[in-house]
Scaffold this motif. Structure first.
Motif, mmCIF file in Angstrom:
data_model
loop_
_atom_site.group_PDB
_atom_site.id
_atom_site.type_symbol
_atom_site.label_atom_id
_atom_site.label_comp_id
_atom_site.label_asym_id
_atom_site.label_seq_id
_atom_site.Cartn_x
_atom_site.Cartn_y
_atom_site.Cartn_z
ATOM 1 N N THR A 23 -1.841 2.996 -11.170
ATOM 2 C CA THR A 23 -3.079 2.924 -10.402
ATOM 3 C C THR A 23 -2.790 3.279 -8.954
ATOM 4 O O THR A 23 -1.970 2.632 -8.303
ATOM 5 N N THR A 24 -3.467 4.286 -8.470
ATOM 6 C CA THR A 24 -3.245 4.734 -7.105
ATOM 7 C C THR A 24 -3.626 3.653 -6.110
ATOM 8 O O THR A 24 -4.681 3.043 -6.232
ATOM 9 N N GLY A 25 -2.770 3.428 -5.135
ATOM 10 C CA GLY A 25 -3.096 2.491 -4.073
ATOM 11 C C GLY A 25 -2.336 1.184 -4.155
ATOM 12 O O GLY A 25 -2.299 0.429 -3.194
ATOM 13 N N VAL A 26 -1.716 0.896 -5.309
ATOM 14 C CA VAL A 26 -1.021 -0.380 -5.455
ATOM 15 C C VAL A 26 0.210 -0.439 -4.551
ATOM 16 O O VAL A 26 0.576 -1.505 -4.046
ATOM 17 N N SER A 27 0.807 0.716 -4.317
ATOM 18 C CA SER A 27 2.006 0.760 -3.479
ATOM 19 C C SER A 27 1.734 0.171 -2.096
ATOM 20 O O SER A 27 2.426 -0.749 -1.656
ATOM 21 N N SER A 28 0.707 0.673 -1.426
ATOM 22 C CA SER A 28 0.439 0.144 -0.080
ATOM 23 C C SER A 28 -0.166 -1.249 -0.158
ATOM 24 O O SER A 28 -0.010 -2.048 0.758
ATOM 25 N N LEU A 29 -0.833 -1.544 -1.262
ATOM 26 C CA LEU A 29 -1.404 -2.882 -1.440
ATOM 27 C C LEU A 29 -0.296 -3.927 -1.354
ATOM 28 O O LEU A 29 -0.400 -4.915 -0.622
ATOM 29 N N PHE A 30 0.797 -3.696 -2.068
ATOM 30 C CA PHE A 30 1.895 -4.663 -2.053
ATOM 31 C C PHE A 30 2.642 -4.615 -0.718
ATOM 32 O O PHE A 30 3.072 -5.641 -0.217
ATOM 33 N N ARG A 31 2.796 -3.412 -0.150
ATOM 34 C CA ARG A 31 3.520 -3.318 1.111
ATOM 35 C C ARG A 31 2.772 -4.088 2.205
ATOM 36 O O ARG A 31 3.351 -4.865 2.944
ATOM 37 N N LYS A 32 1.441 -3.854 2.256
ATOM 38 C CA LYS A 32 0.633 -4.536 3.276
ATOM 39 C C LYS A 32 0.617 -6.038 3.053
ATOM 40 O O LYS A 32 0.778 -6.823 3.993
ATOM 41 N N SER A 33 0.406 -6.453 1.804
ATOM 42 C CA SER A 33 0.305 -7.880 1.526
ATOM 43 C C SER A 33 1.624 -8.577 1.799
ATOM 44 O O SER A 33 1.651 -9.731 2.245
ATOM 45 N N GLY A 34 2.729 -7.879 1.536
ATOM 46 C CA GLY A 34 4.045 -8.469 1.762
ATOM 47 C C GLY A 34 4.246 -8.867 3.220
ATOM 48 O O GLY A 34 4.888 -9.868 3.517
ATOM 49 N N ARG A 35 3.659 -8.063 4.118
ATOM 50 C CA ARG A 35 3.842 -8.355 5.546
ATOM 51 C C ARG A 35 3.090 -9.615 5.955
ATOM 52 O O ARG A 35 3.433 -10.257 6.924
ATOM 53 N N LYS A 36 2.018 -9.958 5.212
ATOM 54 C CA LYS A 36 1.169 -11.070 5.675
ATOM 55 C C LYS A 36 1.280 -12.306 4.805
ATOM 56 O O LYS A 36 0.649 -13.327 5.095
ATOM 57 N N VAL A 37 2.043 -12.216 3.714
ATOM 58 C CA VAL A 37 1.999 -13.305 2.740
ATOM 59 C C VAL A 37 2.526 -14.613 3.320
ATOM 60 O O VAL A 37 2.131 -15.694 2.905
ATOM 61 N N ASP A 38 3.422 -14.532 4.321
ATOM 62 C CA ASP A 38 3.983 -15.796 4.830
ATOM 63 C C ASP A 38 2.976 -16.610 5.643
ATOM 64 O O ASP A 38 3.267 -17.732 6.037
ATOM 65 N N ASP A 39 1.777 -16.061 5.892
ATOM 66 C CA ASP A 39 0.735 -16.869 6.535
ATOM 67 C C ASP A 39 -0.154 -17.566 5.511
ATOM 68 O O ASP A 39 -0.924 -18.462 5.850
#
Lengths: 519, 368
Positions: free
Chosen positions: A119-135
């Motif tokens: 599914t197109t878009g999952v790559s950046s979805l995880f990259r972006k979420s990874g940066r913010k998950v610790d909040d």
């Protein structure tokens, strides 16, 4: 005469039955033979069979999803995609816990790349979420610490989690804390007794305390009971909303469906991809037409490889015949000419064809000069299927000529003379007497040329343009560029299966005993 | 007895000799992977030679950058990474970083400050597109044309590529969707700012393919950077795209009748990554090397040998003349204001998402 009346088994000299004794000797012989070939067998197993097997295994392997998102995939089992809604906050809580560990171990972006193939878009979805998950879940931490500052104390946490009844009373918290502790020990080499737990631990604590407000926490420090009394009144955090704020794709059914579909440890998804199909909620279905390419390429690879094999037979047969029948001196010279391309780099030969075949190239210049074609209508000999067939026929020709030559060399010239002296015409003598004897050479040469040509990708890439590339070019692309090794392995496995099938067919029709490389 | 003493003494001397050069905590040999050809030569002259001279380190060159991503993954799976520093394009660096195969760099502490006093992250600015990637050069994919084959009005816009009436003949484009899809949309009336938004939709993708369809029969598709220069030199195509350094070599070094069409050049980055899983000594050596090789002066030095722009802002004023041709290099840089009037910046994040999908569609479109 007395022997025949003896109905017992025939005995050997040492008194054992002869049959057993013979078997034993045979077994020992076989064992000895096995030991002799053992080094080669082990060598082939280790350097050939095992690596190929491992590579092929990748075509079904899919552990990464459930390894990186163990809690999420488990929760998703019960989620129904047809409801049309993204999963609720409990799944997002599980996702937060999984992602927190994955980010520390730097696995989330790998998983993103893996799912992006589907599914197109999952790559950046995880990259972006990874940066913010610790909040994520910070609200719970704040509320627990505001209630009692002891909750911020790492030592208190470590002691609490070591209490025997913690695992029963606070199962999710224990799980989250263990994940936290083992991750910071292995990834950061830090001591859990000196670090405040992640927000996910507080989030889990809140889940535990609210799941069963009457749970027995008597074996645990008094702070737990105090928190239990008020946890129900804590402001809850809308994790789903936070994730959707990072990327709206978290709110779509499609994203979650991809994770759910690819949760199992093994998948047939790569193989479906390799035949232009895809997994869908209702089973396998064809890909949209604008993405279908692999079946076309498989068929093209087969047809073009056969064309190349046939052109090699047509061009190689007379040369091999000359080689076998000329006097030694000329034959040797000719042999060197046949072998010369063997000693030239593949790239040099292919590039030379470019110079010859291109529209402003040597061949086109000559036919224009001869007036055979108009200057503005030059022949398209390269960057298409024609280019691939010409260049590959040239490159693979020695593989046809050499087996043919070694078989023809063994056909006594007297046979032809005998046929002619019995009244056969030249053609009959050749067709009825000579040709059938050279068939094993054609068989060996064809198998060599065909199998080599379906695996070629450098030459088609350089001279093939768009209509002359093979399936191997896509395999190479997925291995070296897109890193989709699973799909590459699936394509390779199919190619291997097709070759074995053709080999079997050849054996049934012509017979594999009828193949000779010489003698 | 005497022999042993001599042997021991000479061993001691050898050891003293090496430690005088190389720090004991760093490896004394390293393998640097790059693209080969003129590019590797420029790196050798600008970075490798001064570095090994100063530190007594043996540098082994490997020319595997084209397959770096796959090879690094295989090495990492086998648990035996033999490369120390690898030169890759930014898109590959992002992939390697995502896969956990490249080391994350703390730019401000692990790299040199700019000569103008700026920190590394200020100096590189927007070019730091990944946590693992140390930019080295800015290059661009741009078009060149045969000055003698395009008639009296040489093209000034990338849209000449799609204009078969004004410029009949063959053209060469790269055999991948990246850049071509963007140019197709730009020349089909989509505003530069909207290109990726449009390309995200099915309709936008069809629009780009429809535009490419209009020239499909007149395109030679290339997959190696050397193809377009060869095709232009032989007159096989009248215009084509490739990396700006290749066109520079064709025009200035080989004196071919070729002109640069800088319009809508697509900026891209090339730089270093350090693989993960190195021993502490090798990692320290690799970090020491990249700190040296990406300082202001070194990056400016590389531009003496090849026409790619240094990635640091502070290096730009230091760019001088070509080492052998003696021409001013600044005007041949893709970043030169005269050349960069209309540029397009490759959107890494976007392509990381859409590459798999669009590549499948592009290949299917090609084979139709």
């Amino acid at each position: 005469m007395t022997d025949t009346s003896n109905s017992g088994p025939v005995l050997a000299a040492d008194g054992r039955p002869l049959k057993a004794s013979l078997n034993r000797a045979l077994r020992r012989q076989k064992l000895r033979a096995m030991l002799l070939i053992a080094p080669l067998l082990i060598f082939i197993m280790i350097t050939f069979v095992v690596p190929i097997g491992q590579m092929l295994f990748r075509s079904v392997e899919n552990q990464i999803v459930s390894d990186v998102l163990p809690r999420t995939t488990q929760m998703l089992v019960e989620w129904d995609a047809s409801s049309g809604d993204a999963p609720d906050n409990t799944v997002f809580a599980a996702l937060t816990k999984d992602l927190m560990v994955a980010v520390e171990k730097k696995q989330h972006t790998r998983l993103g790349s893996r799912l992006n193939y589907e599914t197109t878009g999952v790559s950046s979805l995880f990259r972006k979420s990874g940066r913010k998950v610790d909040d994520m879940g910070e609200g719970y931490t704040d509320q627990f610490v505001a209630l009692d500052p002891t909750w911020a104390d790492p030592v208190f946490w470590a002691d609490l989690m070591e209490a025997p009844s913690a695992a029963d009373a606070l199962p999710q918290t224990t799980d989250a804390y263990n994940a936290f502790a083992s991750t910071i020990i292995s990834e950061d080499e830090k001591d859990p007794r000196a670090e405040q737990p992640w927000h996910t631990v507080y989030l889990s604590l809140h889940q535990d305390l609210t799941a069963d407000p009457a749970a027995d926490v008597s074996g645990l420090p008094a702070e737990v009971a105090a928190a239990q009394a008020v946890a129900g009144g804590f402001a809850s955090e809308d994790l789903a909303a936070s994730y959707i704020k990072i990327d709206k794709d978290w709110g779509t059914v499609e994203t979650w469906q991809t994770i759910q579909t690819y949760s199992p440890k093994f998948t047939n998804g790569y193989f479906l991809n390799a035949v232009d199909m895809q997994k869908s909620p209702d089973g396998a279905e064809w890909r949209p037409e604008d993405q279908q390419i692999y079946l076309t390429l498989f068929v093209r690879t087969m047809i073009m490889s056969m064309t190349i094999t046939i052109s090699c037979i047509l061009l190689g047969y007379p040369v091999a015949w000359l080689l076998a029948n000329l006097p030694m001196r000329q034959a040797n010279l000719l042999m060197i000419l046949v072998l010369l391309p063997f000693w030239t780099s593949l790239l040099v030969r292919t590039s030379a064809w470019k110079v010859l075949l291109q529209q402003q190239g040597v061949i086109n210049d000559i036919v224009v000069w001869l007036g055979l074609v108009a200057d503005d209508n030059r022949l398209a000999l390269i960057n298409n299927a024609t280019g691939t067939i010409i260049a590959m026929t040239h490159i693979l020709l020695p593989f046809m000529i050499l087996p043919l030559y070694s078989v023809m060399k063994t056909i006594p010239p007297a046979y032809l003379r005998a046929a002619k002296s019995l009244g056969a015409t030249n053609w009959t003598a050749f067709w009825r007497v000579y040709f059938p004897q050279s068939v094993p050479g054609i068989g060996a040469g064809s198998i060599l040329v065909f199998i080599l040509s379906i695996g070629y990708y450098i030459t088609p890439e350089i001279v093939g343009g768009t209509k002359g590339v093979f399936i191997s070019n896509r395999i190479a692309y997925h291995i070296s560029s897109s890193l989709n090794w699973g799909l590459a392995a699936a394509l390779g496995a199919i190619l291997l299966a097709v070759v074995l099938l053709l080999y079997w067919a050849y054996d049934r029709i012509v017979g594999i005993d009828n193949v000779k490389l010489g003698g | 007895m005497k022999l042993t003493t001599t042997l021991m003494a000479s061993t001691a001397m050898v050891m003293a000799g090496t430690s005088a050069f190389a720090d004991a905590h760093m490896a004394s040999e390293m393998t640097i992977v790059s693209w080969g050809g003129a590019y590797s030569a420029s790196q050798k002259a600008a970075y490798h030679d001064p570095y090994s001279e100063a530190n007594g380190v043996t540098i082994v060159n490997d020319e595997s950058s084209a397959e770096a991503v796959a090879k690094l993954r295989a090495m990492s799976e086998a648990g035996n990474v033999t490369w120390d520093v690898v030169d890759v394009v930014a898109a590959d660096a992002i992939r390697l970083c995502d896969e956990g195969l490249a080391l994350e760099i703390d730019f401000d502490t692990q790299l040199a400050n700019g000569d103008d006093g700026s920190t590394a992250s200020e100096d590189f600015g927007d070019l730091l597109v990944s946590d693992c990637f140390i930019p080295q050069i800015v290059y661009s994919t741009t078009a060149g044309y045969r000055t003698d084959l395009v008639g009296d009005t040489p093209p000034t816009s990338i849209c000449a590529m799609f204009d078969l009436e004004a410029y009949p003949g063959m053209r060469s484009l790269e055999k991948r969707p990246i850049n071509n899809m963007e140019w197709a949309l730009l020349c089909d009336g989509v505003a530069k700012a909207d290109v990726y938004d449009v390309l995200e939709t099915e309709a936008g993708q069809s629009q780009a393919f429809a535009k490419l369809d209009t020239i499909k029969d007149n395109v030679v598709w290339w997959s190696a950077g050397a193809d377009t220069p060869q095709l232009l030199a032989d007159g096989e195509v009248i215009m084509g795209t490739t990396y700006n350094g290749r066109l520079f070599a064709l025009i200035e070094e080989q004196n071919q009748p070729v002109g640069m069409l800088w319009d809508a050049q697509v900026f891209d980055l090339d730089g270093w990554i350090i693989p993960t899983g190195l021993s502490p000594e090798r990692e320290a050596r690799a970090l020491d090397y990249v700190k040296f090789a990406t300082d202001t002066q070194r990056l400016a030095d590389q531009a003496m040998y090849i026409s790619y722009g240094p990635a640091r802002a502070s290096s730009a004023p230091l760019v001088g003349q070509h080492a052998t041709l003696g021409i001013d290099m600044a005007q041949h840089m893709p970043t030169d204001p005269e050349n960069a009037k209309n540029t397009f910046l490759y959107n890494y994040e976007w392509w990381a998402d859409y590459r798999d999908d669009l590549d499948a569609k592009f290949q299917a479109w090609l084979s139709q």
